[in-house]
Design a protein around this motif. Structure first.
Motif, short mmCIF file in Angstrom:
data_model
loop_
_atom_site.label_atom_id
_atom_site.label_comp_id
_atom_site.label_asym_id
_atom_site.label_seq_id
_atom_site.Cartn_x
_atom_site.Cartn_y
_atom_site.Cartn_z
N GLY A 136 25.02 41.53 44.39
CA GLY A 136 25.20 41.41 45.83
C GLY A 136 26.44 40.59 46.14
N PRO A 137 26.47 39.95 47.29
CA PRO A 137 27.65 39.17 47.69
C PRO A 137 27.85 37.89 46.87
CG PRO A 137 25.92 38.95 49.34
CD PRO A 137 25.46 40.02 48.39
N TYR A 138 26.78 37.39 46.25
CA TYR A 138 26.90 36.16 45.45
C TYR A 138 27.23 36.51 44.01
CZ TYR A 138 25.60 32.04 42.75
OH TYR A 138 25.62 30.99 41.88
N PRO A 139 28.10 35.73 43.35
CA PRO A 139 28.94 34.66 43.90
C PRO A 139 30.18 35.23 44.58
CG PRO A 139 29.30 34.82 41.54
CD PRO A 139 28.24 35.83 41.87
N SER A 140 30.68 34.52 45.54
CA SER A 140 31.81 35.01 46.33
C SER A 140 33.04 34.15 46.09
CB SER A 140 31.45 34.96 47.82
OG SER A 140 31.25 33.61 48.22
N GLU A 141 34.13 34.56 46.72
CA GLU A 141 35.35 33.77 46.62
C GLU A 141 35.13 32.36 47.15
OE1 GLU A 141 40.03 33.93 48.17
OE2 GLU A 141 38.77 35.74 48.17
N GLU A 142 34.30 32.26 48.20
CA GLU A 142 34.01 30.95 48.78
C GLU A 142 33.24 30.07 47.78
OE1 GLU A 142 33.57 33.83 50.30
OE2 GLU A 142 35.24 33.64 51.71
#
Length: 427
Positions: free
Chosen positions: A289-295
């Protein structure tokens, strides 16, 4: 087994053959090695055993008479046995492990005749010698060294000389292969470590590794032996493994580690993308999914806890080690318990680039991770991993991590939240 050696230098041979393993076996009566002086059987007062050769030429030739008289006496003393008279000669059949096994299996009495000077009278060979053996394609000053080689090789296979048959059945040449490498203490010497598999205690894995080493060593060191070797089905599988391993990339550059910076973000995201694809292919539902992201990585970098692994100048891996006491992490086990109450760091988001699979790069990364935790003041390392992430779990166990229990995280939609906790107490 009785071995009689006919020689001009019995004292020297007794001094060698009466020591160590053979000497102890002789004292127990398991073997009987007799070295007899040929000069004692000459029929002239000068104890002459040699004379000039017919037809001329350099040197002298040992006479048949003292050799025959010596042999007759030795055979009488030996009594009724399955005997074999062998002349140690550079013209003989090559001596090897198979020849030694034959001699042990078929005879309980060997007579080894040691020539000297320019050789011995051919008539003695024709009349009295059963076979000729050579230990190599070269010429020595006498047959004594060759006789000691044959004696040592044959006697160590006599039951009772060594503590167990495995002492020689697993060695070089027994089944057409060279022996696997051996190690002893200390664990690390001159920066070289004993292979991890030998320290793990898993006997099946040790045997697997040792057989592969036998095959690979023989292929490299003795291609002539390897060409003649006939592998069974199990060996064929090992040979395929070795072929795949040889085709893998070899580490030839220095592997280093440094703190990541924001300008490393493209490399970090590329490493993340490759890891996501490999996990999906392995059907491990994590990082899908979205994790981990650039943030996520930006925050790691800002805290100074994100590290980049470099192969030369090429980014080859990454990891985040959260320092002890940080407020970002606390995993509660649903079962089991942590193994230490010492200050601990936490490992997150560790990746090795796919091109480095099987090269040992992951082992380099694990060492850097532990060094980082120690530098943070930690005395233990904790982490969570997906229960289906078998490569990661194997890596952890190989590096001394212990399973602590299970953890239930808040899952991303459609993904499992169950994780397995591992811990290692650092030294």
């Amino acid at each position: 087994m009785r071995i009689d050696i006919l020689t001009l230098f019995p004292d020297s041979m007794r001094a060698v053959l009466g020591e160590s393993i053979l000497g102890r076996a002789a004292k127990k009566g398991v073997i009987d090695i007799q070295c007899t002086q040929i000069r004692d059987y000459t029929d002239n007062k000068q104890q002459q055993v040699d004379d000039y050769p017919y037809g001329g030429g350099w040197g002298c030739v040992m006479m048949a008479q003292p050799l025959k008289a010596c042999l007759d006496d030795v055979m009488t003393k030996a009594g009724p046995r399955k005997s074999r008279v062998i002349y140690m000669s550079p013209q003989g059949r090559p001596f090897n492990q198979a020849e030694a096994r034959r001699l042990v299996a078929e005879y309980d009495h060997l007579v080894l005749v040691c020539g000297h000077y320019e050789g011995i009278d051919e008539r003695f060979i024709e009349e009295c010698v059963d076979e000729e053996l050579s230990i190599g394609d070269y010429v020595l000053t006498g047959g004594e060294l060759a006789a000691m080689v044959v004696t040592d090789c044959v006697c160590r296979m006599v039951p009772g000389v060594l503590s167990d048959t495995e002492c020689y059945t697993g060695e070089s040449h027994w089944d057409g292969l060279l022996e696997y490498p051996q190690y002893t203490r200390p664990e690390v010497w001159e920066g070289r470590e004993v292979p991890e598999v030998l320290r793990g205690g898993d006997h099946a894995k040790i045997e697997h590794w040792r057989r592969k080493q036998q095959l690979e060593r023989t292929r490299i060191k003795r291609p002539d032996m390897f060409a003649a070797f006939r592998p069974d089905e199990a060996d064929e599988k090992l040979l395929l493994e070795l072929q795949r391993e040889r085709s893998r990339m070899k580490l030839t550059e220095t592997v280093t580690c440094r703190k990541a910076a924001m300008e490393d973000m493209p490399a970090i995201l590329e490493l993340l993308s490759g890891a996501r694809k490999r996990l999906k292919k392995a059907r491990v539902d994590v990082w899908q999914g979205p994790y981990p992201s650039e943030e996520t990585f930006a925050a790691d970098i800002a805290r100074g806890e994100c590290f980049l692994l470099l192969y030369g100048d090429e980014p080859s891996g990454m990891f985040t080690v959260e320092a002890p006491g940080a407020p970002y992490y606390e995993a509660e086990l649903t079962d089991g318990k942590w193994h230490s109450e010492a200050p601990y760091s936490v490992l997150h988001r560790n990746v090795v680039a796919g091109k480095f699979a099987g090269t040992g790069m992951a082992d380099h990364e694990m060492r850097f991770i532990e060094e980082t935790a120690l530098n943070q003041g930690a005395r233990a390392l904790r982490l969570l991993t997906h229960k289906k992430n078998q490569p990661m779990k194997h890596l952890l166990l190989r590096h001394g991590y212990r399973f602590a229990g299970n953890v239930e995280l808040i899952p991303e939609p459609g993904l499992s939240g169950t994780r397995q906790a591992f811990e290692k107490v650092l030294k």
